[in-house]
Design a protein around this motif. Sequence first.
Motif, PDB file in Angstrom:
ATOM      1  N   ALA A   5      -7.537   6.465  -7.265  1.00 62.27           N
ATOM      2  CA  ALA A   5      -6.754   6.718  -6.052  1.00 62.27           C
ATOM      3  C   ALA A   5      -7.604   6.468  -4.815  1.00 62.27           C
ATOM      4  O   ALA A   5      -7.123   5.895  -3.824  1.00 62.27           O
ATOM      5  N   LEU A   6      -8.867   6.860  -4.851  1.00 60.39           N
ATOM      6  CA  LEU A   6      -9.780   6.624  -3.739  1.00 60.39           C
ATOM      7  C   LEU A   6      -9.964   5.127  -3.498  1.00 60.39           C
ATOM      8  O   LEU A   6      -9.908   4.658  -2.361  1.00 60.39           O
ATOM      9  N   ILE A   7     -10.154   4.373  -4.561  1.00 62.50           N
ATOM     10  CA  ILE A   7     -10.332   2.924  -4.447  1.00 62.50           C
ATOM     11  C   ILE A   7      -9.067   2.282  -3.876  1.00 62.50           C
ATOM     12  O   ILE A   7      -9.144   1.410  -3.002  1.00 62.50           O
ATOM     13  N   GLU A   8      -7.886   2.702  -4.348  1.00 66.53           N
ATOM     14  CA  GLU A   8      -6.622   2.159  -3.831  1.00 66.53           C
ATOM     15  C   GLU A   8      -6.494   2.413  -2.328  1.00 66.53           C
ATOM     16  O   GLU A   8      -6.105   1.516  -1.568  1.00 66.53           O
ATOM     17  N   LYS A   9      -6.821   3.632  -1.892  1.00 66.20           N
ATOM     18  CA  LYS A   9      -6.749   3.951  -0.463  1.00 66.20           C
ATOM     19  C   LYS A   9      -7.705   3.065   0.335  1.00 66.20           C
ATOM     20  O   LYS A   9      -7.375   2.601   1.417  1.00 66.20           O
ATOM     21  N   PHE A  10      -8.895   2.864  -0.202  1.00 64.74           N
ATOM     22  CA  PHE A  10      -9.881   2.017   0.476  1.00 64.74           C
ATOM     23  C   PHE A  10      -9.360   0.590   0.621  1.00 64.74           C
ATOM     24  O   PHE A  10      -9.431   0.001   1.697  1.00 64.74           O
ATOM     25  N   ILE A  11      -8.826   0.045  -0.463  1.00 67.38           N
ATOM     26  CA  ILE A  11      -8.317  -1.331  -0.436  1.00 67.38           C
ATOM     27  C   ILE A  11      -7.173  -1.453   0.556  1.00 67.38           C
ATOM     28  O   ILE A  11      -7.114  -2.397   1.348  1.00 67.38           O
ATOM     29  N   GLU A  12      -6.255  -0.496   0.535  1.00 68.95           N
ATOM     30  CA  GLU A  12      -5.126  -0.526   1.473  1.00 68.95           C
ATOM     31  C   GLU A  12      -5.615  -0.474   2.916  1.00 68.95           C
ATOM     32  O   GLU A  12      -5.134  -1.218   3.769  1.00 68.95           O
ATOM     33  N   ARG A  13      -6.582   0.388   3.190  1.00 71.16           N
ATOM     34  CA  ARG A  13      -7.093   0.531   4.554  1.00 71.16           C
ATOM     35  C   ARG A  13      -7.820  -0.738   5.002  1.00 71.16           C
ATOM     36  O   ARG A  13      -7.643  -1.202   6.124  1.00 71.16           O
ATOM     37  N   GLU A  14      -8.613  -1.325   4.130  1.00 73.61           N
ATOM     38  CA  GLU A  14      -9.397  -2.500   4.497  1.00 73.61           C
ATOM     39  C   GLU A  14      -8.550  -3.757   4.654  1.00 73.61           C
ATOM     40  O   GLU A  14      -8.937  -4.669   5.375  1.00 73.61           O
ATOM     41  N   THR A  15      -7.421  -3.838   3.961  1.00 71.57           N
ATOM     42  CA  THR A  15      -6.588  -5.036   4.052  1.00 71.57           C
ATOM     43  C   THR A  15      -5.416  -4.865   5.014  1.00 71.57           C
ATOM     44  O   THR A  15      -4.644  -5.796   5.202  1.00 71.57           O
ATOM     45  N   GLU A  16      -5.302  -3.705   5.624  1.00 73.01           N
ATOM     46  CA  GLU A  16      -4.204  -3.437   6.548  1.00 73.01           C
ATOM     47  C   GLU A  16      -4.279  -4.405   7.731  1.00 73.01           C
ATOM     48  O   GLU A  16      -5.330  -4.605   8.331  1.00 73.01           O
ATOM     49  N   GLY A  17      -3.177  -5.038   8.026  1.00 71.16           N
ATOM     50  CA  GLY A  17      -3.114  -5.925   9.180  1.00 71.16           C
ATOM     51  C   GLY A  17      -3.733  -7.297   8.970  1.00 71.16           C
ATOM     52  O   GLY A  17      -3.829  -8.074   9.916  1.00 71.16           O
ATOM     53  N   THR A  18      -4.138  -7.624   7.760  1.00 66.95           N
ATOM     54  CA  THR A  18      -4.753  -8.934   7.521  1.00 66.95           C
ATOM     55  C   THR A  18      -3.737  -9.981   7.100  1.00 66.95           C
ATOM     56  O   THR A  18      -4.062 -11.153   7.035  1.00 66.95           O
ATOM     57  N   GLY A  19      -2.529  -9.529   6.767  1.00 70.63           N
ATOM     58  CA  GLY A  19      -1.513 -10.462   6.309  1.00 70.63           C
ATOM     59  C   GLY A  19      -1.677 -10.850   4.854  1.00 70.63           C
ATOM     60  O   GLY A  19      -0.998 -11.752   4.383  1.00 70.63           O
ATOM     61  N   GLU A  20      -2.578 -10.196   4.157  1.00 72.50           N
ATOM     62  CA  GLU A  20      -2.786 -10.516   2.749  1.00 72.50           C
ATOM     63  C   GLU A  20      -1.637  -9.974   1.902  1.00 72.50           C
ATOM     64  O   GLU A  20      -1.037  -8.960   2.223  1.00 72.50           O
ATOM     65  N   VAL A  21      -1.358 -10.674   0.832  1.00 76.92           N
ATOM     66  CA  VAL A  21      -0.314 -10.257  -0.092  1.00 76.92           C
ATOM     67  C   VAL A  21      -0.872  -9.130  -0.966  1.00 76.92           C
ATOM     68  O   VAL A  21      -1.979  -9.260  -1.497  1.00 76.92           O
ATOM     69  N   PRO A  22      -0.116  -8.034  -1.130  1.00 74.87           N
ATOM     70  CA  PRO A  22      -0.588  -6.968  -2.017  1.00 74.87           C
ATOM     71  C   PRO A  22      -0.792  -7.493  -3.437  1.00 74.87           C
ATOM     72  O   PRO A  22      -0.039  -8.353  -3.913  1.00 74.87           O
ATOM     73  N   ALA A  23      -1.800  -7.007  -4.118  1.00 75.93           N
ATOM     74  CA  ALA A  23      -2.135  -7.476  -5.462  1.00 75.93           C
ATOM     75  C   ALA A  23      -0.961  -7.328  -6.413  1.00 75.93           C
ATOM     76  O   ALA A  23      -0.719  -8.204  -7.244  1.00 75.93           O
TER      77      ALA A  23
END
Length: 59
Positions: A19-37
């Motif tokens: 859950a911690l890793i998921e939150k980190f990934i979501e926060r770091e990719t926010e606003g980048t326009g990347e497609v969710p995995a």
Amino acid sequence: MPEANEKLVGEMDEIEFNALIEKFIERETEGTGEVPAEALFEVLPDFLAKMAESAQDVE
């Protein structure tokens, strides 16, 4: 030093760590326009099948 309600990574069980890793990934990719995995992995088999259908041999 962690806050009173925080755990060190070594103190977390697998579910808490994931859950911690998921939150980190979501926060770091926010606003980048990347497609969710999840979306990428959902359409990937169809994409690869279409690529295989259109592949041509090169002589």
